[in-house]
Design a protein around this motif. Structure first.
Motif, PDB file in Angstrom:
ATOM      1  N   LEU A 480     -28.925  32.629  18.842  1.00  0.00           N
ATOM      2  CA  LEU A 480     -27.678  32.634  20.037  1.00  0.00           C
ATOM      3  C   LEU A 480     -27.909  31.139  20.488  1.00  0.00           C
ATOM      4  N   ASP A 481     -26.655  30.609  20.393  1.00  0.00           N
ATOM      5  CA  ASP A 481     -26.282  29.174  21.036  1.00  0.00           C
ATOM      6  C   ASP A 481     -25.502  29.407  22.042  1.00  0.00           C
ATOM      7  N   MET A 482     -26.246  28.809  23.235  1.00  0.00           N
ATOM      8  CA  MET A 482     -25.555  29.243  24.734  1.00  0.00           C
ATOM      9  C   MET A 482     -24.503  28.056  25.150  1.00  0.00           C
ATOM     10  N   ASN A 483     -24.446  27.007  24.346  1.00  0.00           N
ATOM     11  CA  ASN A 483     -23.323  26.082  24.585  1.00  0.00           C
ATOM     12  C   ASN A 483     -23.232  25.286  23.182  1.00  0.00           C
ATOM     13  N   ALA A 484     -22.415  25.722  22.340  1.00  0.00           N
ATOM     14  CA  ALA A 484     -22.293  25.461  21.024  1.00  0.00           C
ATOM     15  C   ALA A 484     -21.462  24.196  20.850  1.00  0.00           C
ATOM     16  N   TYR A 485     -20.703  23.964  21.556  1.00  0.00           N
ATOM     17  CA  TYR A 485     -19.835  22.675  21.303  1.00  0.00           C
ATOM     18  C   TYR A 485     -18.911  22.591  19.946  1.00  0.00           C
ATOM     19  N   LEU A 486     -19.453  22.230  19.121  1.00  0.00           N
ATOM     20  CA  LEU A 486     -18.682  22.300  17.661  1.00  0.00           C
ATOM     21  C   LEU A 486     -19.367  23.022  16.773  1.00  0.00           C
ATOM     22  N   GLY A 487     -20.357  23.818  17.197  1.00  0.00           N
ATOM     23  CA  GLY A 487     -21.253  24.583  16.115  1.00  0.00           C
ATOM     24  C   GLY A 487     -22.328  23.852  15.306  1.00  0.00           C
ATOM     25  N   ALA A 492     -26.188  23.605  10.700  1.00  0.00           N
ATOM     26  CA  ALA A 492     -27.312  23.164  10.301  1.00  0.00           C
ATOM     27  C   ALA A 492     -28.376  24.111   9.706  1.00  0.00           C
ATOM     28  N   LEU A 493     -28.139  25.511  10.126  1.00  0.00           N
ATOM     29  CA  LEU A 493     -28.986  26.337   9.711  1.00  0.00           C
ATOM     30  C   LEU A 493     -28.498  27.378   8.643  1.00  0.00           C
ATOM     31  N   ILE A 494     -27.250  26.905   8.079  1.00  0.00           N
ATOM     32  CA  ILE A 494     -26.425  27.753   7.026  1.00  0.00           C
ATOM     33  C   ILE A 494     -27.040  28.109   5.826  1.00  0.00           C
ATOM     34  N   ASP A 495     -28.011  27.555   5.489  1.00  0.00           N
ATOM     35  CA  ASP A 495     -29.028  27.665   4.347  1.00  0.00           C
ATOM     36  C   ASP A 495     -30.138  28.648   4.454  1.00  0.00           C
ATOM     37  N   ASP A 496     -30.477  28.909   5.812  1.00  0.00           N
ATOM     38  CA  ASP A 496     -31.378  29.959   6.300  1.00  0.00           C
ATOM     39  C   ASP A 496     -30.687  31.295   6.301  1.00  0.00           C
ATOM     40  N   PRO A 497     -31.650  32.243   6.188  1.00  0.00           N
ATOM     41  CA  PRO A 497     -30.877  33.814   6.440  1.00  0.00           C
ATOM     42  C   PRO A 497     -30.983  34.191   7.746  1.00  0.00           C
ATOM     43  N   VAL A 498     -29.861  33.697   8.526  1.00  0.00           N
ATOM     44  CA  VAL A 498     -29.623  33.796   9.779  1.00  0.00           C
ATOM     45  C   VAL A 498     -28.240  33.832  10.183  1.00  0.00           C
ATOM     46  N   TRP A 499     -27.867  34.437  11.494  1.00  0.00           N
ATOM     47  CA  TRP A 499     -26.476  34.136  11.699  1.00  0.00           C
ATOM     48  C   TRP A 499     -26.817  33.403  13.246  1.00  0.00           C
ATOM     49  N   VAL A 500     -25.568  32.926  13.834  1.00  0.00           N
ATOM     50  CA  VAL A 500     -25.763  32.405  15.168  1.00  0.00           C
ATOM     51  C   VAL A 500     -24.324  32.841  15.878  1.00  0.00           C
ATOM     52  N   MET A 501     -24.579  33.434  16.882  1.00  0.00           N
ATOM     53  CA  MET A 501     -23.393  33.707  17.856  1.00  0.00           C
ATOM     54  C   MET A 501     -23.505  32.581  18.703  1.00  0.00           C
ATOM     55  N   ASN A 502     -22.200  31.758  18.325  1.00  0.00           N
ATOM     56  CA  ASN A 502     -21.961  30.474  19.208  1.00  0.00           C
ATOM     57  C   ASN A 502     -21.168  30.727  20.437  1.00  0.00           C
ATOM     58  N   THR A 503     -21.657  30.700  21.537  1.00  0.00           N
ATOM     59  CA  THR A 503     -21.047  30.690  22.727  1.00  0.00           C
ATOM     60  C   THR A 503     -20.412  29.485  23.520  1.00  0.00           C
ATOM     61  N   VAL A 504     -19.240  29.528  23.771  1.00  0.00           N
ATOM     62  CA  VAL A 504     -18.827  28.259  24.378  1.00  0.00           C
ATOM     63  C   VAL A 504     -18.595  29.012  26.000  1.00  0.00           C
ATOM     64  N   HIS A 543     -30.835  29.229  21.734  1.00  0.00           N
ATOM     65  CA  HIS A 543     -30.871  27.847  21.770  1.00  0.00           C
ATOM     66  C   HIS A 543     -29.899  27.523  23.070  1.00  0.00           C
ATOM     67  N   GLY A 544     -30.237  26.305  23.771  1.00  0.00           N
ATOM     68  CA  GLY A 544     -29.322  25.992  24.693  1.00  0.00           C
ATOM     69  C   GLY A 544     -29.169  24.177  24.861  1.00  0.00           C
ATOM     70  N   ASP A 545     -28.080  23.842  24.979  1.00  0.00           N
ATOM     71  CA  ASP A 545     -28.018  22.219  25.068  1.00  0.00           C
ATOM     72  C   ASP A 545     -27.166  21.998  26.302  1.00  0.00           C
TER      73      ASP A 545
END
Length: 630
Positions: A480-487, A492-504, A543-545
């Motif tokens: 989870l990205d709590m403040n994703a901005y432009l994703g 940057a993690l696209i080659d890892d076996p993960v998915w990210v829920m980008n929250t704006v 993650h949170g920025d």
């Protein structure tokens, strides 16, 4: 002989001259250093101390001794400026005890008991209804007794620990449809569904014979009424990323099963408010016997699908009423009612200017136009389903749905794609999103996008040196990205076996979620003063920025942290980046929640005010049932 004596005398004289020159130089350098030191000390001293120095220099015959005595009586502070201060009053009083074991699956904004207070008409009671201040529960949600770290992807696609989601209802209710089976200490997911008895993979292959799923033109998908999300799970191997949603209803834990499998999913329902996504973001939307009354209420639900569907995108329907001629007896419906239902859906689709591409067997597929040039012409003739008045189509947080048609961006030619054409995947990830190229995102330029992409590659590489679990390939799945901005973090993690829920966050200065989708990523809107529409223990990593700087003076820091604790899995990690003073406060609360935490330097070094907060949630569960009942 005399000449020899003269030569020796000259050499000695030159040697003495060199020594004198060096002495003069050393004396002069010492004088300058002392002078500048005194000037610097005077410049940085408080006004009262500077005045004392000047008075001493004017009135005393020995200014040096007076100055030294003044300095000796002054207190110089050599302590670090980044020490942890005493906790503020709120932090001192903050306690986060474990909640009762009965709250192990508590979803604050989809609480079953609270929902009963709201109208059942139009499924309004299934929508988000968050607790008021007096109802907020401030404790740590426990994992069920026996909870285990989920299986790793791709094994998790087909199995999950029973202890993590201790519900057998679906294994009985959907026994003949191969949704889920219970075997020993785990659930098995055969990949079946109501309308795909041969399995989700074969079902997707059937879709692939009707539209192209291989060339990268279809990347993002929406699954409405998803069940245990087998459709989304089997699309992942085809590089198609689906957001699956279903309400928290009598099909107990269906979204929770999806998340345990490592498949993107949210609690949600089509009722009276818009889905929490921008307009024009999904390449494909899907309903497989999702029981949504598409033709009712003036076609409002299909109109909402049209809003979030990209120009040229597809809507796929299987189940009632498609192929009713073959299934009407098994569905226990009359031919007349099923035909009427299909006729109504066809009429709504036509009013949206959709084109029916094909109906074959149990599948029917419609396509949204790439622009509204022809649609506007037909509106003048037939005058049905008007276009919506000027309103931001991307606004979707507690925004009421409408029956009007969301207009697409203007084009100059019938061959143009409204809003701009997208690259195919995987080039789409790094291509500049059309929303940025068009200038519709205020203050964000093409160069800024490119710089942001490179910046996050460096930041994520640094994160992996701080969190060994993030660096371990396969340890994490749901992020989870709590403040994703432009994703950038997800990219940057696209080659890892993960998915990210980008929250704006809805409070963000610029709504960038549409651009995130245009990169082939997924996400949702969120107000972090409220709970997220998901189950406890959804994410392996959060993650949170600058999240807490954004929410200063908006809501309580501890409430946001407790929500993070609720949706974070035991032994999961958190990385926050923010101003050092903000993170020191965060750490005080994190310590009270028994997270193992530390504050690390910025990737550029220790002299940056922005720091990195790294934490791990400890493993703990509810007590055994017999002990809890005692």
């Amino acid at each position: 002989m005399a000449n020899w004596a003269t030569l020796v005398q000259n050499c000695v004289s030159k040697k003495q001259n060199k020594q004198l020159t060096r002495l003069y130089l050393l004396t002069f350098t010492t004088f300058l250093c002392t002078l500048f030191y005194l000037l610097g000390l005077w410049h940085h001293s408080p006004p009262s101390l500077a005045a004392t120095h000047l008075a001493g220099l004017r009135n005393c015959p020995d200014p040096t001794s007076n100055f030294l005595s003044t300095i000796s009586n002054s207190t110089l502070d050599f302590s670090s400026t980044h020490f942890s201060p005493d906790p503020e009053e709120g932090a001192r009083e903050f306690h986060a005890p474990p909640c009762d074991a009965t709250l192990a699956e508590y979803t604050p904004c989809e609480d079953v008991n609270r929902s009963l207070k709201f109208p059942r008409e139009g499924l309004i009671y299934r929508e988000r209804h968050c607790p008021v201040e007096a109802e907020v529960i401030r404790c740590r949600i426990p994992a069920p007794f026996g909870y285990r770290v989920p299986l790793r992807w791709p094994e998790s696609r087909d199995a999950a620990w029973f202890a993590n989601v201790p519900h057998k209802e679906l294994t009985v209710e959907k026994k003949n449809q191969n949704w889920v089976r219970f075997e020993g200490d785990r659930f098995r997911f055969p990949g079946g569904g109501t309308m795909f008895p041969r399995g989700a993979s074969a079902y997707i292959d059937d879709i692939g014979k009707l539209i192209n799923l291989k060339d990268g033109s279809i990347r993002t998908a929406l699954d409405t009424g998803c069940g245990v999300a087998s459709w989304g799970a089997y699309l992942l191997s085809r590089d198609i990323l689906a957001v699956s949603f279903a309400p928290r209803d009598t099909h107990e834990a269906q979204v929770q099963f999806a998340l345990e499998r490592g498949v993107p999913a949210l609690i949600g329902v089509l009722a009276s408010i818009r889905l929490p996504y921008p307009s024009r973001v999904f390449d494909m939307a899907h309903c497989s016997r999702c029981l949504i009354p598409w033709g009712q209420n003036e076609g409002i639900y299909l109109t909402e699908v049209d809003r979030v569907l990209r120009p040229g995108g597809y809507w796929i329907l299987s189940g009632p009423p498609i192929n009713w001629e073959s299934h009407w007896k098994g569905w226990e419906r009359t031919r007349e009612s099923l035909k009427e239902e299909q006729d109504t859906i066809e009429k709504v689709a036509k009013s949206l200017c959709w084109k029916k591409l094909v109906q074959k067997g149990d599948l029917a597929i419609w396509q949204k136009p790439t622009n509204h040039i022809h649609c506007k012409i037909t509106r003048r003739v037939f005058k049905n389903r008007p276009f919506c008045a000027a309103k931001d189509p991307d606004t979707a947080w507690y925004t009421k749905m409408e029956t009007c048609l969301t207009p697409l961006p203007e084009v100059n030619d019938v061959s143009e794609v409204s809003g701009g054409e997208l690259s195919n995947w995987p080039e789409r990830l790094t291509s500049v999103p059309p929303r940025i190229i068009s200038g519709s995102l205020k203050g964000i330029t093409v160069d800024m996008f490119k710089e942001n992409t490179e910046l996050w590659k460096k930041r994520v590489a640094y994160y992996k040196t701080l969190d060994y679990q993030l660096a371990e390939r396969g340890r994490y799945r749901n992020l989870l990205d709590m403040n994703a901005y432009l994703g950038g973090f997800a990219a940057a993690l696209i080659d890892d076996p993960v998915w990210v829920m980008n929250t704006v966050p809805v409070e963000a200065e610029v709504n960038t979620l549409g651009a995130i989708y245009e990169r082939g990523l997924i996400g949702t809107y969120q107000n972090w003063c409220e709970a997220m529409s998901t189950y406890p223990r959804t994410y392996d990593f959060i993650h949170g920025d600058s999240v807490f700087s954004l929410y200063q003076n908006r809501c309580k820091m501890e409430d946001i942290l407790l929500e993070m604790d609720r949706i974070l899995r035991p032994q999961g990690s958190v990385i926050l980046r923010d101003d050092v003073d903000v993170l020191l406060k965060v750490k005080n609360f994190a310590d009270a929640m028994q997270w193992d935490s530390r504050i690390s330097d910025h990737e550029k070094g220790p002299h940056q005010r922005e720091k990195i907060f790294v934490a791990v949630k400890q493993y703990w569960t509810a007590p055994p049932p017999e002990q809890n009942s005692t």
